[in-house]
Scaffold this motif. Sequence first.
Motif, PDB file in Angstrom:
ATOM      1  N   ALA A 161       0.841  -1.204   0.000  1.00 19.04           N
ATOM      2  CA  ALA A 161       0.000   0.000   0.000  1.00 19.04           C
ATOM      3  C   ALA A 161       0.873   1.250   0.000  1.00 19.04           C
ATOM      4  N   GLN A 162       1.918   1.232   0.813  1.00 15.44           N
ATOM      5  CA  GLN A 162       2.836   2.371   0.881  1.00 15.44           C
ATOM      6  C   GLN A 162       3.649   2.497  -0.415  1.00 15.44           C
ATOM      7  N   LYS A 163       4.141   1.368  -0.910  1.00 18.39           N
ATOM      8  CA  LYS A 163       4.982   1.369  -2.108  1.00 18.39           C
ATOM      9  C   LYS A 163       4.187   1.830  -3.334  1.00 18.39           C
ATOM     10  N   ALA A 164       2.912   1.458  -3.417  1.00 16.48           N
ATOM     11  CA  ALA A 164       2.082   1.845  -4.564  1.00 16.48           C
ATOM     12  C   ALA A 164       1.935   3.356  -4.645  1.00 16.48           C
ATOM     13  N   GLU A 165       1.832   4.009  -3.509  1.00 15.20           N
ATOM     14  CA  GLU A 165       1.698   5.471  -3.516  1.00 15.20           C
ATOM     15  C   GLU A 165       2.973   6.107  -4.062  1.00 15.20           C
ATOM     16  N   ALA A 166       4.122   5.587  -3.677  1.00 16.38           N
ATOM     17  CA  ALA A 166       5.394   6.140  -4.144  1.00 16.38           C
ATOM     18  C   ALA A 166       5.661   5.785  -5.603  1.00 16.38           C
ATOM     19  N   SER A 167       5.092   4.686  -6.081  1.00 18.53           N
ATOM     20  CA  SER A 167       5.355   4.207  -7.438  1.00 18.53           C
ATOM     21  C   SER A 167       4.394   4.738  -8.482  1.00 18.53           C
ATOM     22  N   CYS A 168       3.232   5.167  -8.063  1.00 18.38           N
ATOM     23  CA  CYS A 168       2.196   5.616  -8.993  1.00 18.38           C
ATOM     24  C   CYS A 168       2.684   6.814  -9.811  1.00 18.38           C
ATOM     25  N   MET A 169       2.486   6.744 -11.113  1.00 18.71           N
ATOM     26  CA  MET A 169       2.948   7.789 -12.027  1.00 18.71           C
ATOM     27  C   MET A 169       2.349   9.160 -11.681  1.00 18.71           C
ATOM     28  N   ILE A 170       1.091   9.204 -11.319  1.00 16.40           N
ATOM     29  CA  ILE A 170       0.445  10.488 -11.002  1.00 16.40           C
ATOM     30  C   ILE A 170       0.998  11.030  -9.687  1.00 16.40           C
ATOM     31  N   SER A 171       1.177  10.184  -8.689  1.00 14.14           N
ATOM     32  CA  SER A 171       1.776  10.633  -7.421  1.00 14.14           C
ATOM     33  C   SER A 171       3.151  11.231  -7.664  1.00 14.14           C
ATOM     34  N   ARG A 172       3.929  10.577  -8.521  1.00  9.69           N
ATOM     35  CA  ARG A 172       5.258  11.095  -8.833  1.00  9.69           C
ATOM     36  C   ARG A 172       5.169  12.418  -9.590  1.00  9.69           C
ATOM     37  N   ALA A 173       4.165  12.562 -10.454  1.00 12.92           N
ATOM     38  CA  ALA A 173       4.026  13.786 -11.256  1.00 12.92           C
ATOM     39  C   ALA A 173       3.674  15.003 -10.405  1.00 12.92           C
TER      40      ALA A 173
END
Length: 153
Positions: A120-132
């Motif tokens: 759950a934590q890793k998905a937030e950091a990996s998501c393209m939109i979160s990174r953008a």
Amino acid sequence: MAEHQFHLKAYWPGLRNDVGEIETGGLKTKVSIPPEMEGPGIGTNPDEMLLGAAATCYIITLGAMMERSKLEKENLTMESTGIVDVTKGVITYKKIIHRPVILLKADATEKDHSLARKLAQKAEASCMISRAIKGNVEVELEETILNAKNHSK
């Protein structure tokens, strides 16, 4: 390196409080300023669309990570909230809060719970939109992980 292009057509017929349209891929909808910002509130708006982009990117990323990790689930749902601040006429998208609920199989172990929380934590950091949006919009995560046997449907 692969590059993907996404295209959107927009139509805006008039002034601030008019209603426009957008069309992209599988999405075709009316757009206007939300009533919270003294607009007509017809169709969707940029605030909801940014929230939708962040939420769908996150939940799809999490689902894919769970699949790759062979972490079986009964269900994956989520509610997200976008917080927009308007101060002295300046509109700032401040924060997005994702509240995923991961319902694991009835026989899920503590190790499965730990893996679900990590993913759950890793998905937030990996998501393209979160990174953008990183550095501009805070993204907060409030995950809930349950076993199917302890959860009434």
